[in-house]
Design an enzyme around this catalytic site. Structure first.
Site: not given
Ligand code: SAM
Length: 227
Positions: A110, A133, A208
């Site tokens: 995290d 997200d 995305f």
């Molecule tokens: C919608 S995806 C976007 C991925 C990438 N940044 C892109 O632009 O293609 C959001 C990502 O953030 C990760 N994520 C969300 N909260 C997180 C956290 N607190 N620590 C690490 N990763 C996190 C999720 O697992 C997911 O893979």
């Protein structure tokens, strides 16, 4: 992966098992121990990368497309990616190997816990949060990554002049973040009109973003610098 904090904190993700491809599985088995770290104390970036180049942090890197693109383009920058989703970590490991990248390291955990515990003050030249997200439903808004506690957390970690770069395809979230950033007077907007910036060359169009375009969403980049 072991979460550092046992407090009942609201996390910005829900950990799903997620199917791994054979390539991702192999990459995790073979390369995790080489490129991924499990910090136990604040990270010494000079020791980790073997140089004192600036460090750009990518939070929630997904499948790592943005890191691969930028790490190839800027070999004199060190990249740290933090992501919880194991298939994405596997995908980035494959990319690191395929392109022979020496300047990328990964933490699977995290990002909020990692920032709190293991990223030293004034150690980051940039923090990137791309397509976090959006947690569309109102009752889930509390899970959105970028909020005031998040900005309070990153403020000391950025060097003077350091960059915070957010991108989203969800307009209401992007407007909310722009308003929030504007209230934080330690940051200044790179855009003269205090609005969105054009996509800079270090950020590629990712999966995305392409998905968002298919749904007729726009893309909103916000680039701010620490005063
Ligand atoms: C919608 S995806 C976007 C991925 C990438 N940044 C892109 O632009 O293609 C959001 C990502 O953030 C990760 N994520 C969300 N909260 C997180 C956290 N607190 N620590 C690490 N990763 C996190 C999720 O697992 C997911 O893979």
């Amino acid at each position: 992966m072991k979460f550092e904090s046992n407090e009942r904190q609201i996390r910005s993700f829900v950990l799903r098992k997620g199917k791994m491809t054979i390539g991702q599985k192999k990459a995790v088995e073979q390369w995790m121990s080489v490129y991924a770290i499990e910090p136990k104390e604040p990270i010494d970036f000079q020791a980790l990368y073997g140089n004192d180049h600036p460090v750009w942090l990518d939070i929630g890197f997904g499948n790592g497309e943005s890191i691969i693109h930028a790490a190839k383009k800027y070999p004199d920058i060190n990249f740290l990616g933090i992501e919880v989703h194991l298939p994405g970590v596997g995908h980035l490991l494959m990319g690191i190997e395929e392109h022979g990248l020496q300047n990328v390291r990964i933490i699977r955990n995290d990002a909020i816990d990692m920032l709190k515990l293991y990223i030293k003050d004034l150690s980051l030249a940039a923090i990137h949060v791309y397509f976090p997200d959006p947690w569309h439903k109102k009752r889930h808004h509390k899970r959105r990554m970028v909020n005031q506690p998040f900005l309070d957390l990153i403020k000391p970690k950025l060097e003077a002049g350091g960059r915070f770069h957010y991108a989203s395809d969800w307009e209401p979230y992007a407007i909310e973040v722009n308003d929030l950033l504007a209230e934080n007077l330690w940051l200044r907007n790179a855009d003269d009109k205090q609005g969105f910036s054009p996509r800079p060359e270090w950020r590629p169009v990712t999966k995305f973003e392409r998905r968002g375009h298919k749904l007729n969403h726009g893309t909103y980049d916000l680039i701010f610098h620490k005063n």
